[in-house]
Motif scaffolding. Structure first.
Motif: not given
Length: 191
Positions: A94-104, A142-147, A118-121, A156-162
């Motif tokens: 969760a702390l790193l799920h949006d660690f993409f480091l740019y202005d989207w 991190i990769r699939y949190h945008m489901f 679609f891609q920032h994960g 299940r950690e990814g589902m809670i994160l999403s």
């Protein structure tokens, strides 16, 4: 005179009860913060993590504030569900799920905000893996949190994160402020 005495006693009792409730609430909040920090300490203590602070995520909420808020929401939801979780992986993901480091945001017409969803994960995962040791649960979360824009998370950690990410996004987009403002402030002050 007797009625006045009852009122005075009621006020004293109310003050004592209010004081006890406030103390209990403060202790509960501190325990939550301690547990949150226990699981995310290596990320929160890293200078590299704070590179996401200048970027705006939703409304006027920074990516840093958003990720901390989502992490707290993940911990809260996981505790409420009473299911078994790898809390360390959940909070770190969760702390790193949006660690993409740019202005989207598309300020000058060069970015495509829809593609970002679609891609920032994957970008966040690549950046996180460059700076931190990432477990398979963390990587998948991190990769699939945008489901449902991506495949569903495997764990299940990814589902809670999403879910937590969507809850926090709605608040930030509408109210233009994050959940858990006090915890965010305390984390930043400790850094």
């Amino acid at each position: 005179m007797r009625a006045e005495a009852i009122v005075i006693d009621t006020k004293r009792t109310t003050k004592k009860v209010a004081g006890k409730k406030a103390a209990k609430k403060a202790a509960k909040e501190q325990a939550f913060l301690d547990e949150f920090y226990q699981y995310g300490a290596d990320v929160l203590d890293s200078e590299d993590y704070y590179r996401c602070a200048p970027y705006i995520q939703h409304g006027n909420v920074s990516t840093l504030d958003h990720q901390i808020s989502v992490s707290c929401m993940c911990l809260k939801l996981a505790k409420l569900s009473h299911a078994k979780y790898d809390y360390y992986s959940l909070i770190r993901a969760a702390l790193l799920h949006d660690f993409f480091l740019y202005d989207w945001h598309d300020h000058d017409g060069t970015r495509k905000p829809l593609e970002h969803g679609f891609q920032h994960g994957s970008t966040a995962l690549a950046n996180a893996a460059d700076d931190f040791s990432i477990s398979p649960i963390e990587a998948n979360s991190i990769r699939y949190h945008m489901f449902p824009l991506t495949m569903p998370p495997r764990y299940r950690e990814g589902m809670i994160l999403s879910i937590a990410d969507k809850i926090c996004t709605v608040k930030e987009s509408i109210a233009r402020e994050p959940y858990y403002k006090d915890i965010i402030r305390k984390v930043k002050n400790a850094h």
